[in-house]
Write an enzyme that holds these catalytic residues in place. Structure first.
Site, PDB file in Angstrom:
ATOM      1  N   LYS A   1       0.835  -1.218   0.000  1.00 48.77           N
ATOM      2  CA  LYS A   1       0.000   0.000   0.000  1.00 48.77           C
ATOM      3  C   LYS A   1       0.860   1.254   0.000  1.00 48.77           C
ATOM      4  O   LYS A   1       0.428   2.312  -0.475  1.00 48.77           O
ATOM      5  CB  LYS A   1      -0.964  -0.029   1.186  1.00 48.77           C
ATOM      6  CG  LYS A   1      -0.316  -0.146   2.560  1.00 48.77           C
ATOM      7  CD  LYS A   1      -0.014   1.186   3.201  1.00 48.77           C
ATOM      8  CE  LYS A   1       0.626   1.015   4.575  1.00 48.77           C
ATOM      9  NZ  LYS A   1       0.986   2.284   5.206  1.00 48.77           N
TER      10      LYS A   1
ATOM     11  N   THR B   1      -3.724   5.550   3.500  1.00 57.93           N
ATOM     12  CA  THR B   1      -2.415   5.972   3.002  1.00 57.93           C
ATOM     13  C   THR B   1      -2.517   6.706   1.670  1.00 57.93           C
ATOM     14  O   THR B   1      -1.721   7.606   1.398  1.00 57.93           O
ATOM     15  CB  THR B   1      -1.499   4.742   2.850  1.00 57.93           C
ATOM     16  OG1 THR B   1      -1.557   3.952   4.042  1.00 57.93           O
ATOM     17  CG2 THR B   1      -0.065   5.158   2.617  1.00 57.93           C
TER      18      THR B   1
END
Length: 497
Positions: free
Chosen positions: A355, A412
């Protein structure tokens, strides 16, 4: 009365040592105090001459009294200036926090909820009041199912078995936040670090001057640079060192880590040399089996700043040892911090590492000014690619749809506090990678992981257009703008899982 003229390094050093009032920039613009101190130290028996404002000095091998006091003063001055810089950074961070309180009054509120207590069951419908609404009926069923599930699975989280000292290795932002979080629950916590100046500041002011300095630290949290002493009687070890530095840090303290205690991994990523995730790196670095020191990986959508601010947070604790995962769950759970457990360590590790790479791609979209449509399309494609690679490596698909997967990806990629996303924004705006890495405050793990994700894709024969494009951009093979449009122009296919 004017500036002196120094014709040799030794003479220049002598001038600095004998005339501390002389401005260093008049002596040499490119020479720092440490270099001057080294040059000032006598290394031969020959006499050294220096002329500075009419002063001529002769020094011999046996007479170094001229140099030692001046060198110590230079070091003391450097330490003083470092302390001033730390105090200024604390003042600036706290001023910004006070300004945010005016803009966002929510920050002044204290949490008055408990994420680990089930909601009350709605009362039975009074007679003669008619039928429940559909929404009320569904909510009653939801709460009833949750209570039944808890009874059948004995999923009652009690008090933590760990009541003694907890050691946190690494004094960065996330290490500081988790140390403060555990300390708030009552455990004595020690933050092990290398910087003695920061250690002293934490122990006297109860503030980390380098990270999250706008927050006060609990009084039962202290800092130390003596890992051997602190680890001797600890009941849990939390590793918050960046992945690329974790092996060296753990090998240095391996002999002091007690056997039988759980080791909690907070860092996300792959080590460059070994291509190992933290669940494999930690046992190898400690020289222990997973039974001797079970590893528990904690991941999920969790910004350090919001943990410090006691905002509602939910994460996942993954371990091959269910008992160890349950122990860490009870250690970390609090009214504002919820912890689920899973045995899918591979899925949690892969999602947590990849991620970061996807967040760089999302940031590039913003930096290029392509808009939310393009960013959402890119993130959607990247999320599918993470799932493809994770399942090829043996992860459970449902893990990628949970907190450690899509939850952490959303935070994120869209959260403004993400270092990886910020790096992508700056690349999209045209800044050079080396310049960004040199000026950033923390470690951007996505840069290291991007170099390895293409190797994993090749090994497991999975095509990852978005993640591969990020690796190409970081390697300087293609510009960010060209790479994004190349990915978006790939042939469309039917939607599928």
């Amino acid at each position: 009365g004017g500036p002196c003229h120094v014709h040799s390094p030794s003479c220049m050093a002598l001038a600095f040592a004998t005339r501390p009032g002389l401005d260093s920039h008049l002596i040499s613009p490119g020479l720092d105090a440490a270099r001057v101190a080294r040059l000032a130290a006598p290394s031969s028996g020959r006499a050294t001459r220096g002329a500075c404002r009419g002063v001529v000095v002769r020094a011999s091998k046996d007479d170094d009294s001229l140099f030692r006091p001046r060198r110590s003063k230079a070091v003391a001055f450097a330490q003083f200036m470092t302390g001033v810089a730390l105090r200024f950074s604390v003042w600036r961070a706290r001023l910004k926090r006070e300004a945010r309180k005016v803009i966002a009054p929510l920050e002044q509120e204290q949490p008055d909820y408990n994420l680990n207590v089930l909601p009350l069951l709605l009362p039975v419908r009074p007679a003669g009041k008619g039928e429940y609404s559909v929404s009320t009926k569904l909510w009653r069923k939801t709460v009833y199912w949750a209570r039944l599930h808890n009874r059948l699975t004995a999923n009652q989280v009690g008090d933590s078995e760990i009541t003694g000292k907890v050691v946190v290795l690494g004094g960065g932002a996330f290490g500081t936040a988790m140390a403060a979080h555990v300390a708030r629950k009552g455990n004595p916590v020690v933050l092990v670090m290398r910087d003695k100046l920061v250690r002293d500041y934490i122990n006297t002011k109860h503030i980390n001057p380098r990270y999250l300095s706008e927050f006060d630290l609990p009084l039962n949290l202290r800092a130390s640079t003596q890992a051997a002493k602190e680890l001797a009687d600890c009941q849990a070890l939390i590793v918050a060192v960046p992945v690329q530095s974790s092996r060296k840090a753990l090998e240095a303290v391996a002999q002091y880590v007690p056997k039988g205690i759980p080791v909690v991994a907070l860092s996300k990523g792959l080590e460059l040399g070994s291509r190992e995730f933290m669940c494999d790196l930690i046992p190898h670095a400690l020289g222990r089996s997973r039974e001797e020191n079970p590893v528990v990986v904690v991941s999920g959508p969790s910004f350090a700043k919001e943990i410090m601010d006691q905002r509602p947070t939910a994460v996942v604790a993954a371990s091959a040892d269910p008992a160890a995962a349950a122990v860490v769950q009870r250690l970390l759970m609090s009214p504002y911090f919820r912890v689920s457990i899973t045995d899918d360590v591979v899925g949690v590790e892969i999602a947590g590492a990849l991620k970061n790479v996807l967040a760089i791609a999302a940031g590039m979209c913003e930096g290029l000014g392509l808009g939310m449509n393009a960013m959402s399309a890119l993130i959607c494609q990247g999320t599918a690619e993470i799932r493809w690679l994770a399942t090829a490596m043996g992860a459970k698909p449902e893990t990628l749809a949970g907190l450690a997967g899509i939850g952490d990806i959303l935070l994120t990629c869209f959260g403004t506090l993400s270092r990886n996303r910020t790096l992508g924004v700056r690349i999209g705006q045209g800044e050079a990678l080396d310049e960004i890495l040199g000026s950033s405050g923390g470690v951007t793990e996505g840069v290291f992981t991007a170099r390895l994700v293409v190797e994993l894709a090749d090994r497991y024969r999975v095509l990852l257009p978005v993640l591969t494009a990020v690796a190409r951009i970081l390697n300087g093979e293609v510009s960010a703008r060209k790479a994004v449009f190349e990915v978006l122009s790939l042939p469309s296919s039917s939607e599928s899982a």
